[in-house]
Design an enzyme around this catalytic site. Structure first.
Site, PDB file in Angstrom:
ATOM      1  N   GLU A  19      -7.226  -3.487   1.081  1.00  0.00           N
ATOM      2  CA  GLU A  19      -5.888  -3.160   1.582  1.00  0.00           C
ATOM      3  C   GLU A  19      -5.502  -1.747   1.164  1.00  0.00           C
ATOM      4  OE1 GLU A  19      -1.335  -4.486   0.474  1.00  0.00           O
ATOM      5  OE2 GLU A  19      -2.925  -5.990   0.305  1.00  0.00           O
ATOM      6  N   ARG A  29       6.280  -9.815  -2.114  1.00  0.00           N
ATOM      7  CA  ARG A  29       6.500  -8.501  -2.701  1.00  0.00           C
ATOM      8  C   ARG A  29       6.433  -8.651  -4.211  1.00  0.00           C
ATOM      9  NH1 ARG A  29       8.123  -4.554   1.098  1.00  0.00           N
ATOM     10  NH2 ARG A  29       7.127  -3.215  -0.447  1.00  0.00           N
ATOM     11  N   GLN A  83      -4.168  -1.030  -7.416  1.00  0.00           N
ATOM     12  CA  GLN A  83      -3.027  -1.873  -7.748  1.00  0.00           C
ATOM     13  C   GLN A  83      -3.368  -3.349  -7.941  1.00  0.00           C
ATOM     14  OE1 GLN A  83       0.972  -0.755  -6.255  1.00  0.00           O
ATOM     15  NE2 GLN A  83       0.741  -2.561  -4.981  1.00  0.00           N
ATOM     16  N   GLU A 123       3.178  -9.426 -10.772  1.00  0.00           N
ATOM     17  CA  GLU A 123       2.738 -10.481  -9.865  1.00  0.00           C
ATOM     18  C   GLU A 123       1.938 -11.570 -10.567  1.00  0.00           C
ATOM     19  OE1 GLU A 123       0.944  -8.663  -6.463  1.00  0.00           O
ATOM     20  OE2 GLU A 123       2.778  -7.605  -5.930  1.00  0.00           O
ATOM     21  N   LYS A 129       4.859  -8.334   5.661  1.00  0.00           N
ATOM     22  CA  LYS A 129       5.917  -8.498   4.669  1.00  0.00           C
ATOM     23  C   LYS A 129       7.247  -8.524   5.412  1.00  0.00           C
ATOM     24  CE  LYS A 129       3.524  -6.025   0.918  1.00  0.00           C
ATOM     25  NZ  LYS A 129       3.481  -4.755   0.155  1.00  0.00           N
TER      26      LYS A 129
END
Length: 424
Positions: free
Chosen positions: A284, A365, A162, A204, A336
């Site tokens: 992550e 996010r 991602q 993002e 988060k």
């Protein structure tokens, strides 16, 4: 003088054009705090529930139920309470909801009020939010983990992982770190364009080129770091967010872009090989959220020298984090605020991590707003690291710009985390 006198919640739009909750909290002395709630694209199964309306309006994604809950039921419960009593206020809202995942009132309603209360109290005290929450010791500026190539659920391309991130550990200040990141970002744009790849950006703010594998993306970034005048592994390190839960199917990791399927052990070995070949200091969600055995294998393989961050694994939940600590799984938690749904629980998760010598990474996010609260929280908690996207899109840059302001306000007290975040 700091009693809560009014709550005004409303439905606004986030960076993906979806509705989200914004809350204004007013105090007796006239102070006001405003907070907008983010939302995620790849969400963990164990996250607190973001209440959506369903139906035709906004294609089912409206948040009027959460807005109404904040304006009526929540206000009725906390109106008149001193805003400085953050823990009491958050606990009242959690008990009022009465579910284990905040599904009745909505984590988006509870969090919006929780953050707005803290911001109102900070204004009343005459302190910036980071100082109000973190106290006198809040002076550590975080290393930004800048997501410059997007894949997975954040982009429409074949890349399985991602996020591919750069970490400017060689900078002396946050302002310099942002400059270094910007230079690499724009160099990468030129490199991708020169090879015929599109340079549109994902949710993002990172590029979403049609690359097929993680090594191909990493090679582009390595070349761009060098062309920008920096040394990989020294000035600039790398980070991955695999978001492995997204491609974990029937107990196996299906890497469609790379054309192969891996067993849990093989996936852990693949990630360890990447960390050995490239200057990757943080991975992550390398394994799926409930693949605890896979996480243990990955931790045993590379945990001493690589930061292994649990996002979907821990979902900012102290109870799940304690399970991981007990099992010796991962060594870091992604924080988060909307995964857990209140400021008090967020701070508790960070404290739990730090007590166990786990690191904590403050995070945005994929659905964000111009709200820059997490920049203050990163400094308040001395996390030393922040994930808030790439070097484009104002919803991402709002956080970097706030960090620059905080650094300026701290003056000689300001410390940039830099290479101190590297393990081993």
């Amino acid at each position: 003088m700091t009693a809560i006198t009014d709550i005004i919640a409303r439905e606004i739009l986030d960076s993906r054009g979806n509705p989200t909750v914004e809350v204004d909290v007013y105090l007796e002395d006239g102070s006001m705090g405003r907070a907008a709630v983010p939302s995620g694209a790849s969400t963990g199964a164990h996250e607190a529930v973001e209440l959506r309306d369903g139906g035709k309006r906004y294609l089912g994604k409206g948040v009027q139920k959460a807005v109404d809950a904040a304006n009526t039921e929540i206000f009725d419960a906390i109106g008149g309470i001193d805003a400085e009593n953050q823990i009491q206020i958050d606990n009242i809202m959690i008990e009022l909801d009465g579910t284990p995942n905040k599904s009745r009132l909505g984590a988006n309603a509870i969090l919006g009020v929780s953050l707005a209360v803290a911001k109102a109290a900070a204004q009343a005290s005459g302190l910036p939010l980071y100082r109000y929450v973190g106290g006198a010791s809040a002076c550590l500026l975080p290393v930004p983990m800048m997501n410059i190539i997007n894949g997975g659920a954040h982009a429409d391309n074949p890349i399985d992982f991602q996020e591919f991130m750069i970490l400017p550990v060689g900078a002396d200040t946050i302002a310099e770190a942002v400059r270094m990141g910007s230079e690499v970002f724009h160099t990468l744009r030129k490199e991708l364009a020169a090879q015929g790849h599109n340079t549109n950006v994902g949710d993002e703010g990172g590029f979403a080129p049609g690359l097929k594998s993680a090594p191909e993306a990493l090679d582009f970034i390595m070349k761009s770091i060098e062309k920008a005048g920096y040394k990989p592994g020294d000035d600039m390190c790398l980070g991955l967010d695999c978001a492995s839960t997204e491609f974990f199917k029937d107990g196996k990791y299906v890497l469609e872009g790379e054309g192969r399927t891996l067993e849990s052990g093989a996936m852990a070995e693949y990630l360890a090989e990447l960390a050995a070949k490239y200057p990757i200091i943080s991975i992550e969600d390398g394994m799926a959220e409930d693949d605890w055995d896979g996480w243990k294998t990955l931790t045993d393989l590379t945990g001493k020298k690589t930061q292994l961050v649990g996002d979907d694994l821990f979902v900012t939940n102290s109870a799940r984090l304690r399970d991981g600590i007990r099992m010796g799984v991962a060594n870091s938690i992604l924080v988060k605020v909307n995964q857990i749904g209140s400021l008090t629980e967020t701070l508790d998760a960070v404290n739990t991590a730090h007590k166990a010598a786990y690191t904590a990474v403050m995070s945005h996010r994929s659905g964000e707003t111009e709200d820059s609260t997490i920049a203050d929280l990163a400094v308040a908690t001395n996390c030393g690291q922040i994930k808030t996207g790439s070097l484009s899109r104002s919803d991402r840059l709002a956080k970097y710009n706030q960090l620059i302001r905080i650094e300026e306000g701290l003056g000689p007290q300001a410390q940039y985390a830099g290479r101190s975040i590297i393990r081993g």
